[in-house]
Design an enzyme around this catalytic site. Structure first.
Site: not given
Ligand code: IPM
Ligand code: MG
Length: 359
Positions: A248, A252, A192, A141, A224
């Protein structure tokens, strides 16, 4: 001591959901169980519109002076075509870097009342309670060099750098071990290491830190496999620690196991416990302004703020119990609606939580 809380409503549904969390904080303030002043600022697209930058100087001053920050969400189609440095997401990355908020805690907790909302079978997810500890200040990042360059052939090439220093790995590992200690003492580190040198070092440093936490059972998974295990048998996990990019993605995935991304809060902390608190979902521009967004993730983010920065776990638990009671009563915003339940909008949900605080 009076704490300064900076409120950054942001874009899209941000202002609507933040307003409900503020109702909850105001309620605690009025009954004197919260000693804080609330101040407002701009981050993201709204900051670009008003002040020409996604993390303007004004906001930076406010953020540095605050004890804690409550954020709605940033971004939307209106700003997607802007130059990269002006995009709302840049504001988020900039505030995380500026305040050195390196430890991102993302709980994925399945409310029993919402088990049917998960895409997975109830027996796989019922009772699910995971925390992902994601490193937030390093990795690909922020790694340099990065960019898009033109080769001699005229073809363009994009490049980024995945990089972690030992100290960065060690400090997030410590947060993760401490988190595991307060829970069921199991920590899984995700990397990884079969392919990446960055991960090889990650694993070595996590192992080294582990010697200070003999009471925590440490395991390792390749990313993975971790993704697969998260959807196959998520309850095997307690605390997961991983780098910025893998975190990240996996967070999710973990969020979706609970069936409702609209329910999940997060904390991004610095070394002294100062933090930025935000729902893990986005700004949902498609439903902005309609009064239908779920404010519970933001309200639960305010609870995390009380727990982690203000050190008032009792008040945090009160909010969490109030949310549970509202779900027990069958109140549901659109995203968690199920047959037989009572549909409510953003404001009615916030009001119901405030009312349940007193019960
Ligand atoms: C998160 C989001 C952010 C990230 C984006 C919006 C920059 O996806 O907070 O997970 O990738 O960290
Ligand atoms: Mg995110």
């Amino acid at each position: 001591m009076t704490h300064k809380i900076l409120i950054l409503p942001g874009d899209g549904i941000g202002p609507e959901i933040v307003a409900e969390a503020v109702k909850v904080l105001e309620c605690l303030r009025q009954e004197h169980s919260l000693d804080a002043t609330l101040e407002y600022g701009l981050l993201g697209g709204c900051a670009v519109d008003a002040l020409g930058a996604p993390y303007p100087e004004e906001t930076r001053h406010q953020a540095r002076a605050a004890a804690a920050i409550l954020l709605g969400a940033v971004g939307g189609p209106k700003w997607e075509k802007l130059d990269r440095p002006l995009r709302p997401e840049r504001g988020l990355l900039a505030i995380r870097a500026d305040l050195e908020l390196f430890a991102n805690l993302r709980p994925a907790l399945l409310y029993p009342q919402l088990a049917v909302a998960s895409a997975l079978k109830p027996e796989i997810v019922s009772g699910l309670d995971i925390v992902i500890v994601r490193e937030l200040n390093g990795d690909i990042y922020f790694g340099q060099p990065r960019g898009i360059r033109t080769l001699d052939s005229g073809e363009r090439e994009g490049f980024n750098t995945m990089v972690y220093r030992e100290a960065e790995i060690a400090r997030i590992a410590r947060v993760a071990f401490e988190t595991a200690r307060k829970r069921s003492r199991r920590l899984c580190s995700v990397d990884k290491a079969n392919v990446l040198e960055t991960s090889e070092l990650w694993r070595e440093v996590v192992e080294r830190v582990a010697s200070d936490y003999p009471d925590v059972a440490l395991s390792h998974l390749y990313v993975d496999n971790a993704a697969m295990q998260l959807v196959r048998a998520p309850k095997q996990f307690d605390v997961i620690v991983t780098g910025n990019l893998f975190g990240d993605i996996l967070s999710d995935c973990a969020a979706m196991l609970t069936g409702s991304i609209g329910m999940l809060p997060s904390a991004s902390l610095d070394a002294s416990g100062k933090g930025l608190y935000e729902p893990i979902h986005g700004s949902a521009p498609d439903i902005a302004g309609q009064g239908v967004a779920n404010p519970l993730a933001t309200i639960l983010s305010a609870a995390m703020l009380l727990r982690h920065t203000l050190n008032t776990p009792d008040q945090a638990e009160r909010i969490e119990r109030a949310v549970g009671r509202v779900l027990d009563k069958g109140l549901r915003t659109m995203d968690i609606m199920a047959p037989g339940m009572i549909p409510v909008g953003t404001q009615a949900m916030g009001d119901a939580v405030v009312a349940a605080l007193a019960e």
